[in-house]
Design an enzyme around this catalytic site. Structure first.
Site, mmCIF file in Angstrom:
data_model
loop_
_atom_site.group_PDB
_atom_site.id
_atom_site.type_symbol
_atom_site.label_atom_id
_atom_site.label_comp_id
_atom_site.label_asym_id
_atom_site.label_seq_id
_atom_site.Cartn_x
_atom_site.Cartn_y
_atom_site.Cartn_z
ATOM 1 N N HIS A 67 0.828 -1.208 0.000
ATOM 2 C CA HIS A 67 0.000 0.000 0.000
ATOM 3 C C HIS A 67 0.860 1.255 0.000
ATOM 4 O O HIS A 67 2.076 1.180 0.067
ATOM 5 C CB HIS A 67 -0.996 -0.015 1.156
ATOM 6 C CG HIS A 67 -0.377 -0.013 2.515
ATOM 7 N ND1 HIS A 67 0.191 -1.126 3.067
ATOM 8 C CD2 HIS A 67 -0.237 0.969 3.435
ATOM 9 C CE1 HIS A 67 0.644 -0.840 4.275
ATOM 10 N NE2 HIS A 67 0.408 0.434 4.525
ATOM 11 N N HIS A 69 1.464 3.769 2.052
ATOM 12 C CA HIS A 69 2.097 4.417 3.197
ATOM 13 C C HIS A 69 3.619 4.406 3.052
ATOM 14 O O HIS A 69 4.193 3.451 2.551
ATOM 15 C CB HIS A 69 1.683 3.735 4.495
ATOM 16 C CG HIS A 69 0.332 4.179 4.970
ATOM 17 N ND1 HIS A 69 -0.442 3.429 5.812
ATOM 18 C CD2 HIS A 69 -0.377 5.301 4.709
ATOM 19 C CE1 HIS A 69 -1.581 4.066 6.058
ATOM 20 N NE2 HIS A 69 -1.564 5.200 5.388
ATOM 21 N N ASP A 71 6.043 4.028 5.067
ATOM 22 C CA ASP A 71 6.845 2.962 5.669
ATOM 23 C C ASP A 71 6.729 1.660 4.877
ATOM 24 O O ASP A 71 7.303 0.653 5.246
ATOM 25 C CB ASP A 71 6.472 2.752 7.147
ATOM 26 C CG ASP A 71 5.017 2.374 7.337
ATOM 27 O OD1 ASP A 71 4.200 2.750 6.489
ATOM 28 O OD2 ASP A 71 4.699 1.707 8.339
ATOM 29 N N HIS A 155 -7.477 -1.338 5.629
ATOM 30 C CA HIS A 155 -6.388 -0.439 6.018
ATOM 31 C C HIS A 155 -6.439 0.926 5.341
ATOM 32 O O HIS A 155 -6.858 1.880 5.950
ATOM 33 C CB HIS A 155 -5.036 -1.117 5.804
ATOM 34 C CG HIS A 155 -3.896 -0.336 6.366
ATOM 35 N ND1 HIS A 155 -3.794 -0.051 7.703
ATOM 36 C CD2 HIS A 155 -2.820 0.234 5.767
ATOM 37 C CE1 HIS A 155 -2.709 0.661 7.918
ATOM 38 N NE2 HIS A 155 -2.084 0.857 6.761
ATOM 39 N N GLU A 201 1.600 -8.470 9.697
ATOM 40 C CA GLU A 201 1.880 -7.301 10.529
ATOM 41 C C GLU A 201 1.372 -7.588 11.934
ATOM 42 O O GLU A 201 0.514 -8.460 12.129
ATOM 43 C CB GLU A 201 1.172 -6.072 9.961
ATOM 44 C CG GLU A 201 -0.345 -6.106 10.098
ATOM 45 C CD GLU A 201 -0.916 -4.827 10.700
ATOM 46 O OE1 GLU A 201 -0.271 -4.248 11.582
ATOM 47 O OE2 GLU A 201 -2.016 -4.423 10.271
#
Lengths: 645, 693
Positions: A67, A69, A71, A155, A201
């Site tokens: 995705h 993001h 990080d 998410h 995760e």
């Protein structure tokens, strides 16, 4: 053979997610993130561990990004444009569309802080050109042997879990995911797959959360109270994701409550982001998705863009401003103006990186004095509300997913060390699945043995296995005993099994593919017939001095069935594990048949063919398969009239 | 595997329909209906065109005298062929009559390749015996649904005029009426051999459509679905329209690709994904485009025949064949004709049913208007216009690379949302909607259904403009324009008839088949003489309508994966002949993801014991005797013939060490003895003479 996982980032921490998985010579990099907390070389994963020589094109098969993001994608332009990786990169359509916005935004922040630029705007665009966008569930054949597939992860918009398969070995890398639907996104969804490994995760490895609804109400009420009192609300957020979710929440609420207080979006960026969300509405939740035709849910009614001159305009308002943790930029500028007034409200995201104003406010109690920089101090008197909803799954969700997928192994990443360790315990003890929590730059090697031998199977064989093979088992143990107890009810007298086993012949011939055949086919092919080896024995039992006989001698009906029944009971107690069928005329145990022989001359009698008086003959036949059992039974027959000790 | 072509179809709007029997499952490929046969009916009557038969007939009688060239042929039927010949009744809809011959309940899977291939599906799904699983791509299903809903809405107009027909078959379907039809119509109604009358159905309801949609499982491109664990089904982009696809079906015995009409590069849709169809065992080639393209004659005033249809196809580098380019030229031509008309005060009527084409034309015409500073409005009149416009802007995953790039650069996928915002484009649900009445302005450019010119807003607008020589009608080739325009004669309006790309050129398909490397190709008989399929690369068979073909060449054996832990336990024996090693195989057969797998079963509850040994072969008495004697047995032999003298039984009497008899027939050896050890000894001797597995 093994699956090797080299954890380059997010091992026992949150930040710079990057795992390189090797399956049968295929090397896949999952995510290529940066660490927001560092500005030195710890910011990026240590790519040199993949290839000392830096020849990434030959050492990596592909990169998969889950995705947008930072990080998870922050290091990608660095890796492609600076390190020179040119191979295939896969991500979902929304990630490909929205990632450049995030990367560019971050580049500007870094730029403003006066740090050395790692890559330019052009390089971001060049990098994105190398990306192949994929749709959910689309099965992508990366090369002849490697197959990948994206599954919905919740998410953020476009977040996906990725499945990868090489031959018989398969893994899932979850990225970040949410197991409960939120305001605009659905819950993660995946098929039941046969997996050797799941890399998940574990941000909330030890948290268990209640319903989100209450926390949303709380947020809305706080905002409403503030604007009702004439205050201004500052909502610092990142441009993508949270901004849209909160905006949807507020827009709905405004509509319901008929509020007229303006809601502003600070920069053009966020409004532009809305446009992406509108086009990608199919990636939102089922409920939001269906609004596309009537009124696209991202067409916010009450939202308009903000002008700098409005900062000190009178009257209440709600303002969304970037960046999220008030680390600089416009949100800081507005913060300085609004923070000193008690009627105003600042909302903070659930997580703020240390060193940001947001982080300082989280632990502060108002009124408080805060150092913005060396020369500036601000008296914060406004209210502070911390948002407590997060688009990550909680521990229950992680366990649910792992349980659902039931992989052979689990690797936990993207979580704090002590929490991850606890979750690891739980996965091993509650689910009985091997679990690892490697630190950065560690490699986990998972042995992998699920191999199949490929052969050809004939139609006849496959067909023969399709027909049910019913077996009836009569539970004989209850026969003599009392029927009144519970046992009789729980254990039915007759049990039916569908014992559908594939039985055939595997044929290996030189220079030909190994084939699985039905037995009849093999015989036809070889031109031979089966030859059965059977045994027979007509076994005499002398009853001349038997008590049993004498007891019944008076009755004329003492006949075959009496002796057979006697034998049945004897055998039942002798062989409790074996199924004995009483077929009236004869008993059958596997291939062993026994009946009472009344023939004058039985060919199976060896001692003397002639029928002896005072003797009962038990005529037995069996096949070679039951040879051992047969002789045991015959010894029972011979001792039929002996009293048990 | 068997393959039956139910219908070869007729071009873009009426795709082919087939039945495929594979691995014990019956797959129906597409379920279209023939909407072009609607031309047999009179369009919905309106006020200006009254239903007063007599008047119209007499007028048109005169007109017909000077109209038609092949007058003589028509003379044969006493009535002249004109507007009055058309059937005045609520139209029925023609589905594929061959499909009616099959038992609906026997169909296991339906695969839908395009929105057009779905239109006949409610006729099947409303049958209570229908139990098949229907697969279609998400976009094809959505567009198909919109088309069906629009069709139902438009058809309502007929119901309002004629009333509900009830369950009795209408007057026109009676034989005496059919006999009176002019030959043109008779062929539509009955087919060449009179068999097609059965195919006429009264239209499904909105509820039927809804019900039908619920039975469809929608897929993404390249999404794997498993039917019954046996068939792996995947859809790949065919490039023809947004959401259209080709299918790949993999079963344990091999793989099949169904190649529908495909277009290499599309200006809107995701491009033809042929690489994913590579290395299938069998390819069913079902692109009939060249059959329909032959009809190049156009009766337009200034047709686009100027755009040379044969401009392309060099046989090198076929990747670069620019059919895209040609299509652009056609669109430009339509635009420039439209501009001419509208500048002259006429209106432009575009009843084109292809969504991709409408979207492109919309953009181009808007661009033309803008570049010439013209402010004429563009209207779309359809009950589903709003939905269609909204939907096309939220499906980047189904569009071609250029459109996807617009997403990445933050632009709308299509310009029409901007046009809508600027009020240059307006959408009306129906011709009589209030919004239309208040906003209508002429001259204008109108997109509306239906291309058959019998249903929907187009009928009303055509009647309004057919006498206006400045207005222009854009029609697609493939529709019989003579018949289609019959109710609107005399046409002063200009007619622009153009053909859009609907499939592959034959030359291209030859290259394609070589690239795909199948082992066998099923090819239409009709195209046989036009192509030269390479015999050395793959075998081929040819199919025609209504014929069942046996497809050879799939694997004789299914693939079976034997789990290694099971394989390790196998006990091999070498047979006495032919150097063959065999092992008894036993396990649990599982069908997982289209693969047979033989697994070791954990629970050995029932079959606790390993059933051993089947003996193969025959006992040679001499050898047996020798062997028995070697074992120190004292034996005598006796032979007994059966009563009929056909079967021989040998009896070997063992006298020492213990008494025993061995009874040997062709299929069995029976050992009778009361001694355990002796029985064992004898059976070992017998076993050694046989193959034991």
């Amino acid at each position: 053979m093994a699956i090797e996982c080299l954890v380059l980032g997010a091992g026992q921490e949150v930040g710079k997610s990057c795992v390189v998985v090797t399956i049968n010579d295929k090397k896949i990099m999952f995510d290529c993130g940066m660490h927001m907390g560092y500005s030195d070389n710890r910011r990026y994963p240590d790519f040199s561990l993949i290839s000392k020589s830096g020849d990434f094109n030959n050492s990596l098969t592909c990169i998969v990004v889950t995705h947008f993001h930072l990080d998870h994608i922050g290091a990608l332009p660095y890796f492609t444009e600076v390190c020179g990786y040119n191979g295939p990169i896969y991500m979902t359509y929304p990630t490909k569309a929205l990632a450049p916005l995030m990367l560019e935004d971050n580049r500007k922040v870094v730029d403003r802080r006066g740090e050395e630029e790692q890559f330019s705007s052009e390089q971001i665009l060049e990098c994105m050109k190398k990306v192949t966008a994929v749709d959910l569930k689309q099965t992508v054949q990366v090369d002849k042997d490697l197959q990948i597939r994206a599954y919905y992860a919740g998410h953020v918009l476009g977040a996906a879990m990725f499945y990868a398969r090489v031959g018989d070995a398969a893994i899932v890398y979850t990225g970040d995911y949410n197991m409960t639907p939120d305001r605009h996104l659905g819950a993660a969804q995946i098929d039941r797959l046969q997996l050797d490994l799941v890399i998940t995760e574990s941000t909330y490895a030890t948290t268990y959360r209640d319903s989100k609804y209450a926390r949303e109400r709380e947020f809305l009420k706080t905002v409403h109270k503030c604007v009702a009192g004439g205050g201004k609300v500052l909502i610092p957020t990142f441009a993508l994701g949270r901004a849209q979710e909160l905006c949807m929440l507020l827009d709905d609420y405004w509509e319901q409550m008929n509020l007229k207080v303006p809601i502003y979006f600070s920069a053009g960026l966020t409004l532009q982001a809305n446009m992406y969300y509108k086009m990608l509405i199919n990636w939102t939740s089922q409920k939001v998705k269906h609004t596309y035709a009537t009124r696209n849910a991202f067409d916010f009614k009450h939202v308009c863009s903000f002008d700098r001159s409005l900062i000190n305009a009178p009257g209440p308002c709600v303002l969304f401003a970037t960046p999220g943790m008030i680390s600089g930029g416009f949100s800081l500028e507005v913060f300085k103006q609004w923070a000193p007034y008690e009627s105003n409200l600042i909302t903070l995201p659930g997580y703020c990186v240390a060193g940001t104003i947001g982080h300082k406010l989280m632990s502060a109690k108002t009124p408080v004095r805060i150092n913005i920089d060396k020369d500036t101090q601000i008296d914060v008197r406004c209210q502070i509300h911390q948002l407590s909803f997060s688009p990550h799954t909680d521990a229950k969700g992680i366990l649910d997913l792992v349980k659902f997928l039931s992989p052979k192994n689990v690797i936990l990443v993207h979580g704090e060390k002590p929490k991850i360790a606890k979750l690891k315990e739980k996965v091993q003890s509650e689910l009985g699945i091997q679990c690892f929590d490697p630190a950065n730059n560690e490699t986990v090697s998972i042995p992998f043995t699920t191999h199949y031998e490929k052969v050809g199977a004939s139609d006849a064989l496959l067909r023969s296995t399709l027909s049910p093979n019913l077996k009836f088992l009569r539970k004989c143990s209850e026969q003599g005993s009392d029927f009144s107890d519970l046992d009789a009810r729980t254990k039915p007298g007759l049990q039916v099994f569908d014992d559908r086993m594939a039985e055939g012949i595997l044929m290996v011939q030189r220079n030909q593919k190994t084939k699985a055949l039905h037995q009849d086919e093999l015989m036809a092919m070889l031109g031979v017939e089966s030859h059965e080896i059977k045994f027979a024995n007509c076994c005499p039992v002398d009853i001349a001095n038997s008590d049993t006989r004498n007891a019944f001698l008076s009755q004329p009906t003492v006949d075959k069935s009496f002796w057979l029944h006697l034998l049945f009971e004897k055998l039942s107690s002798k062989f409790p594990e074996t199924s004995i069928q009483d077929c009236g005329e004869h008993l059958q145990i596997e291939s062993f048949y026994v009946s009472v022989c009344t023939k004058e001359m039985c060919p199976h009698r060896t001692a003397s063919l002639q029928c002896m008086p005072e003797t009962v003959y038990f005529c037995c036949t069996w096949t070679i398969a039951d040879e051992k059992l047969a002789w045991e039974i015959i010894s029972v027959i011979k001792n039929l009239l002996l009293k048990e000790e | 595997m068997e393959f039956t072509c139910l219908s070869e179809g007729r071009g873009f709007y009426f795709p082919p329909c087939h039945i495929l029997d594979i691995c014990g499952f019956r797959v129906l490929l597409d379920c279209p209906m023939d909407l072009s046969s609607l031309t047999m009916f009179m369009p919905v009557p309106t006020d200006s065109f009254t239903m007063c038969n007599g008047e119209i007939t007499s007028r048109s009688c005169q007109r017909s005298m000077d109209l038609d060239s092949n007058e003589n042929k028509r003379r044969k039927i006493n009535k002249p062929f004109d507007e009055s010949s058309l059937i005045r009744a609520e139209p029925r809809y023609k589905i594929i009559k061959n499909l009616l011959l099959w038992d609906v309940s026997s169909i296991d899977v339906v695969l839908i390749s395009s929105p057009m291939g779905i239109l006949g599906l409610p006729f099947l799904t409303c049958n209570k015996d229908f139990s098949a699983k229907v697969y279609a791509t998400e976009a094809a299903a959505r567009f198909g649904q919109l088309m069906m809903e629009d069709l139902v809405t438009m058809h309502k107009e007929f119901r309002q005029v004629y009333g509900s027909e009830g369950s009795v078959s209408p007057q026109w379907m009676k034989w005496e009426e059919l006999e009176l039809l002019p030959s043109e119509l008779k062929e539509i109604a009955l087919g060449k051999d009179g068999s097609e009358l059965a195919g006429w159905m009264s239209l499904y309801s909105a509820a039927d459509v809804k019900d039908c949609m619920q039975k469809i499982q929608s897929l993404k491109y390249a999404e794997e679905v498993f039917y019954n664990g046996t068939l792996i089904i995947k859809a790949f982009a065919s490039g023809l329209e947004i959401g259209t696809c080709n299918w790949s079906i993999i079963c344990p015995k091999g793989s099949i690709a169904y190649l529908s009409s495909s277009v290499l590069t599309s200006a809107t849709a995701m491009c033809f994904d042929y690489t994913s169809l590579q290395r299938n065992d069998v390819i069913i080639y079902a692109d009939f485009t060249p059959c329909h393209a032959s009809n190049k004659s156009s009766d337009d005033n200034n047709g686009p025949s100027t755009a040379d249809p044969n401009l392309s196809v060099g046989n090198v580098d076929w990747e670069a064949i620019a059919d895209d380019y040609q299509e652009m030229e056609k669109l430009d031509f339509i635009c420039s004709c439209s501009m001419d008309s509208i500048k002259a005060g006429g209106s432009v009527l575009i009843p084109v049913g292809r969504i991709g084409m409408v979207l492109q034309l919309l953009e181009r015409i808007a661009l033309c208007l803008e570049s010439q500073n013209l402010t004429f409005p563009i209207f779309i009149v359809s009950s589903v216009a709003e939905e269609l416009m909204a939907y096309t802007n939220v499906i980047p995953e189904w569009l071609n690379k250029q459109r996807q790039d617009r997403l990445y650069s933050g632009q709308q996928l299509f310009n029409h949302l901007k046009l809508l915002n600027d009020k240059r484009l307006q959408l009306f649900p129906a011709i009589h909607s209030l919004k239309l009445l208040t906003n209508w302005k002429e001259p204008c450019i109108v997109f509306c259904p239906h291309w058959s010119l019998r249903l929907g807003p187009v009928v009303h607008l055509l009647r309004r403009w057919c006498r206006d020589e400045n207005s222009i009608l854009v029609m697609e080739e493939g529709v019989d324009s003579n018949l289609a325009l019959l109710p609107f004669r005399p046409m002063k309006m200009k007619v622009l008839q153009c053909s859009f790309l609907s499939g592959m050129e034959l030359q291209f398909s030859q290259h394609l088949l070589k690239t795909l490397q199948p082992r066998h190709v099923l090819f239409p008989e009709k195209l046989r003489q036009h192509v030269d399929l390479p015999k050395n690369l793959f075998s081929s068979s040819y199919y025609s309508e209504d014929e069942t073909l046996n497809v050879p060449n799939l694997e004789e054996n299914s693939e079976l994966d034997i789990a290694v832990d099971l394989a390790l336990q196998l006990h091999y024996t070498t047979l006495k002949q032919e150097n063959i090693r065999v092992a008894r195989l036993k396990g649990e057969l599982a069908l997982e993801q289209g693969k047979y797998r033989l697994l070791l079963r954990n629970d050995q509850v029932v079959s606790s014991q390993v059933r051993s040994a089947v003996h193969l072969g025959r006992i040679e008495l001499d050898v047996l005797l020798t062997e028995l004697r070697k074992n120190g047995l004292n034996i005598t032999v006796e032979e007994i013939m059966s009563a009929d003298g056909l079967h021989k039984t040998s009896l070997v009497h063992v006298l020492e060490p213990q008494k025993a008899t061995i009874e040997i027939t062709k299929a069995q050896t029976l050992i009778c003895t009361a001694n355990n050890d002796l029985a064992c000894q004898i059976s070992e001797v017998v076993s050694s003479l046989l193959d034991c597995i």
